[in-house]
Design a protein around this motif. Sequence first.
Motif, PDB file in Angstrom:
ATOM      1  N   ILE A  12       3.670 -12.726   3.389  1.00  9.89           N
ATOM      2  CA  ILE A  12       4.543 -12.427   2.259  1.00  9.89           C
ATOM      3  C   ILE A  12       3.786 -12.610   0.941  1.00  9.89           C
ATOM      4  O   ILE A  12       3.149 -13.654   0.716  1.00  9.89           O
ATOM      5  CB  ILE A  12       5.778 -13.345   2.245  1.00  9.89           C
ATOM      6  N   TYR A  13       3.872 -11.595   0.082  1.00  6.64           N
ATOM      7  CA  TYR A  13       3.478 -11.735  -1.317  1.00  6.64           C
ATOM      8  C   TYR A  13       4.775 -11.758  -2.119  1.00  6.64           C
ATOM      9  O   TYR A  13       5.553 -10.802  -2.084  1.00  6.64           O
ATOM     10  CB  TYR A  13       2.609 -10.565  -1.774  1.00  6.64           C
ATOM     11  N   PHE A  14       5.006 -12.830  -2.857  1.00  9.21           N
ATOM     12  CA  PHE A  14       6.285 -12.998  -3.561  1.00  9.21           C
ATOM     13  C   PHE A  14       6.032 -13.195  -5.051  1.00  9.21           C
ATOM     14  O   PHE A  14       5.194 -13.997  -5.457  1.00  9.21           O
ATOM     15  CB  PHE A  14       7.045 -14.204  -3.008  1.00  9.21           C
ATOM     16  N   GLY A  15       6.798 -12.456  -5.874  1.00  9.60           N
ATOM     17  CA  GLY A  15       6.752 -12.677  -7.307  1.00  9.60           C
ATOM     18  C   GLY A  15       6.347 -11.448  -8.096  1.00  9.60           C
ATOM     19  O   GLY A  15       6.181 -10.351  -7.557  1.00  9.60           O
ATOM     20  N   ARG A  16       6.193 -11.634  -9.383  1.00  8.40           N
ATOM     21  CA  ARG A  16       5.922 -10.519 -10.294  1.00  8.40           C
ATOM     22  C   ARG A  16       4.579  -9.847 -10.029  1.00  8.40           C
ATOM     23  O   ARG A  16       4.406  -8.666 -10.325  1.00  8.40           O
ATOM     24  CB  ARG A  16       5.973 -11.011 -11.741  1.00  8.40           C
ATOM     25  N   THR A  17       3.622 -10.587  -9.504  1.00  6.99           N
ATOM     26  CA  THR A  17       2.285 -10.034  -9.268  1.00  6.99           C
ATOM     27  C   THR A  17       2.078  -9.599  -7.819  1.00  6.99           C
ATOM     28  O   THR A  17       0.956  -9.263  -7.430  1.00  6.99           O
ATOM     29  CB  THR A  17       1.204 -11.066  -9.645  1.00  6.99           C
ATOM     30  N   ALA A  18       3.136  -9.606  -7.027  1.00  4.96           N
ATOM     31  CA  ALA A  18       2.996  -9.316  -5.594  1.00  4.96           C
ATOM     32  C   ALA A  18       2.309  -7.982  -5.347  1.00  4.96           C
ATOM     33  O   ALA A  18       1.400  -7.864  -4.508  1.00  4.96           O
ATOM     34  CB  ALA A  18       4.371  -9.335  -4.930  1.00  4.96           C
ATOM     35  N   LEU A  19       2.722  -6.948  -6.077  1.00  2.34           N
ATOM     36  CA  LEU A  19       2.207  -5.602  -5.813  1.00  2.34           C
ATOM     37  C   LEU A  19       0.747  -5.427  -6.216  1.00  2.34           C
ATOM     38  O   LEU A  19       0.146  -4.387  -5.910  1.00  2.34           O
ATOM     39  CB  LEU A  19       3.074  -4.563  -6.508  1.00  2.34           C
ATOM     40  N   ASP A  20       0.188  -6.405  -6.896  1.00  2.00           N
ATOM     41  CA  ASP A  20      -1.246  -6.327  -7.216  1.00  2.00           C
ATOM     42  C   ASP A  20      -2.087  -6.255  -5.953  1.00  2.00           C
ATOM     43  O   ASP A  20      -3.245  -5.833  -5.998  1.00  2.00           O
ATOM     44  CB  ASP A  20      -1.672  -7.551  -8.034  1.00  2.00           C
ATOM     45  N   HIS A  21      -1.523  -6.671  -4.835  1.00  2.00           N
ATOM     46  CA  HIS A  21      -2.265  -6.717  -3.572  1.00  2.00           C
ATOM     47  C   HIS A  21      -1.913  -5.557  -2.639  1.00  2.00           C
ATOM     48  O   HIS A  21      -2.369  -5.523  -1.496  1.00  2.00           O
ATOM     49  CB  HIS A  21      -1.978  -8.046  -2.865  1.00  2.00           C
ATOM     50  N   LEU A  22      -1.095  -4.613  -3.109  1.00  2.00           N
ATOM     51  CA  LEU A  22      -0.611  -3.549  -2.231  1.00  2.00           C
ATOM     52  C   LEU A  22      -1.725  -2.634  -1.744  1.00  2.00           C
ATOM     53  O   LEU A  22      -1.861  -2.383  -0.542  1.00  2.00           O
ATOM     54  CB  LEU A  22       0.467  -2.724  -2.955  1.00  2.00           C
ATOM     55  N   GLY A  23      -2.513  -2.105  -2.662  1.00  2.00           N
ATOM     56  CA  GLY A  23      -3.546  -1.141  -2.282  1.00  2.00           C
ATOM     57  C   GLY A  23      -4.553  -1.708  -1.308  1.00  2.00           C
ATOM     58  O   GLY A  23      -4.875  -1.091  -0.288  1.00  2.00           O
ATOM     59  N   GLU A  24      -5.037  -2.894  -1.595  1.00  2.00           N
ATOM     60  CA  GLU A  24      -6.035  -3.502  -0.717  1.00  2.00           C
ATOM     61  C   GLU A  24      -5.450  -3.792   0.661  1.00  2.00           C
ATOM     62  O   GLU A  24      -6.140  -3.692   1.681  1.00  2.00           O
ATOM     63  CB  GLU A  24      -6.585  -4.787  -1.337  1.00  2.00           C
ATOM     64  N   THR A  25      -4.155  -4.146   0.690  1.00  2.00           N
ATOM     65  CA  THR A  25      -3.497  -4.417   1.967  1.00  2.00           C
ATOM     66  C   THR A  25      -3.396  -3.147   2.801  1.00  2.00           C
ATOM     67  O   THR A  25      -3.731  -3.145   3.998  1.00  2.00           O
ATOM     68  CB  THR A  25      -2.093  -4.998   1.730  1.00  2.00           C
ATOM     69  N   LEU A  26      -2.914  -2.066   2.208  1.00  2.00           N
ATOM     70  CA  LEU A  26      -2.810  -0.799   2.933  1.00  2.00           C
ATOM     71  C   LEU A  26      -4.183  -0.346   3.420  1.00  2.00           C
ATOM     72  O   LEU A  26      -4.332   0.105   4.565  1.00  2.00           O
ATOM     73  CB  LEU A  26      -2.184   0.270   2.036  1.00  2.00           C
ATOM     74  N   LYS A  27      -5.172  -0.473   2.567  1.00  2.00           N
ATOM     75  CA  LYS A  27      -6.532  -0.039   2.918  1.00  2.00           C
ATOM     76  C   LYS A  27      -7.067  -0.802   4.125  1.00  2.00           C
ATOM     77  O   LYS A  27      -7.818  -0.255   4.943  1.00  2.00           O
ATOM     78  CB  LYS A  27      -7.467  -0.254   1.718  1.00  2.00           C
ATOM     79  N   SER A  28      -6.650  -2.050   4.274  1.00  2.00           N
ATOM     80  CA  SER A  28      -7.139  -2.856   5.390  1.00  2.00           C
ATOM     81  C   SER A  28      -6.646  -2.323   6.735  1.00  2.00           C
ATOM     82  O   SER A  28      -7.242  -2.618   7.782  1.00  2.00           O
ATOM     83  CB  SER A  28      -6.704  -4.312   5.224  1.00  2.00           C
ATOM     84  N   PHE A  29      -5.558  -1.538   6.718  1.00  2.00           N
ATOM     85  CA  PHE A  29      -5.015  -0.969   7.943  1.00  2.00           C
ATOM     86  C   PHE A  29      -5.443   0.478   8.166  1.00  2.00           C
ATOM     87  O   PHE A  29      -5.323   0.989   9.280  1.00  2.00           O
ATOM     88  CB  PHE A  29      -3.481  -1.038   7.923  1.00  2.00           C
ATOM     89  N   GLY A  30      -5.903   1.148   7.129  1.00  2.00           N
ATOM     90  CA  GLY A  30      -6.320   2.541   7.280  1.00  2.00           C
ATOM     91  C   GLY A  30      -6.161   3.317   5.992  1.00  2.00           C
ATOM     92  O   GLY A  30      -5.663   2.801   4.986  1.00  2.00           O
ATOM     93  N   ASP A  31      -6.560   4.581   6.029  1.00  2.00           N
ATOM     94  CA  ASP A  31      -6.513   5.437   4.837  1.00  2.00           C
ATOM     95  C   ASP A  31      -5.283   6.332   4.798  1.00  2.00           C
ATOM     96  O   ASP A  31      -4.886   6.787   3.720  1.00  2.00           O
ATOM     97  CB  ASP A  31      -7.760   6.331   4.784  1.00  2.00           C
TER      98      ASP A  31
END
Length: 390
Positions: A12-31
């Motif tokens: 879980i990423y929780f809070g106002r800055t949570a989405l700062d980690h979205l791109g890197e997270t998706l990339k870790s699973f594929g393109d």
Amino acid sequence: MKDFIYHVPTKIYFGRTALDHLGETLKSFGDRVLLIYGGGSIKKSGLYDRILAEGRKYHLELTELPGIDPNPRIQSVRQGTALCKEKKIQVVLAAGGGSCLDTGKFVAAGACVDFDPWEFFTRKAPLTEALPLVTIPTIAATGSEMDDGGVISNMETQEKLARFAPALQPKVSFLDPELTYSVSRYQTACGSADILSHILETYFNPGEGMYMLDTVMEGLMKTVLKYAPIALERPDDYEARANLLWTSTWAINGFIKSCQNQVWSCHALEHELSAIYDITHGLGLAILTPRFLEYCLDRENVDRYVRLGVNVFGLDPAGEPMAIAQESIQKLSAFFYGTLGLPSSLAELGIRPEDFPIMAQKACRTKGGIVRGFKDLQEADLVKIYEMCL
């Protein structure tokens, strides 16, 4: 109390800055990403643009499946499954309410099998594998962002069925309370009722529980009672929205049910209402739950009601137990229909009593002709509960 295993591997990423980690997270699973969302609220809130920006930054290939309905449909799951196979999707991103998240779960699973995903429900087809699922909930309600189940409707057969499997557990979920600011007053109320129902379904369960978990559930319920009215009056109150969003997650992620005999009677009743009338899930639960509790109350189980009244609603423990129990139910009703402002009867929704027998029959059909929950209920009992809701 029974033995249990607790394992919830969702990050879980929780809070106002949570989405700062979205791109890197998706990339870790594929393109190649399938983005699932509903009626466009993520575009109004700016979330859609943020997702596209993260996609460009990390060179992701986004395919979209928009237009997911409340009470999500099997047709959407089929469409998403076909897109996954056609586009060779590597990760599913579901952004929106519980309907989007539940759709994402079964799309991710359907992409890994060669049969119709409705068979996950009708014949309990094996569900052992799924594409990685990432979720961004935009309402505090279902808690689908951190559990391993979901519910899908088939409007042709008028069925609304659930399935649970570890493979459905989201890998990562992003919870930003600010994304829930735009949720309407009505949906905020329905979501709050949904959260309370998840807790109450576990709180009112047969067998011996655990004191520690009882106190946790009481704290979660008191959180909803405190912060839902604030969110209704001040939709952009961060503290209120954050508390509701995190409570929604913990109401159904498996923690509070650890040693409980988990049978959810009100959900069985409500699913049949939604299957035929397509009503808002939380609203159906709000109408059903107080009547269910009233119907089940007796001298043998009154202590559970007393504990609710004293520890959650602040009633005087010195009162007569049955009187405390009745007042507890009245307090819950007052919260649903007064504080939250939700309709109090099925008649207000145009529900026809002639449908009650078939709904009761369907609710019992997969459970050996009986719903074995807080109190064992047969078809005739379910019909009476429906009738109490008119």
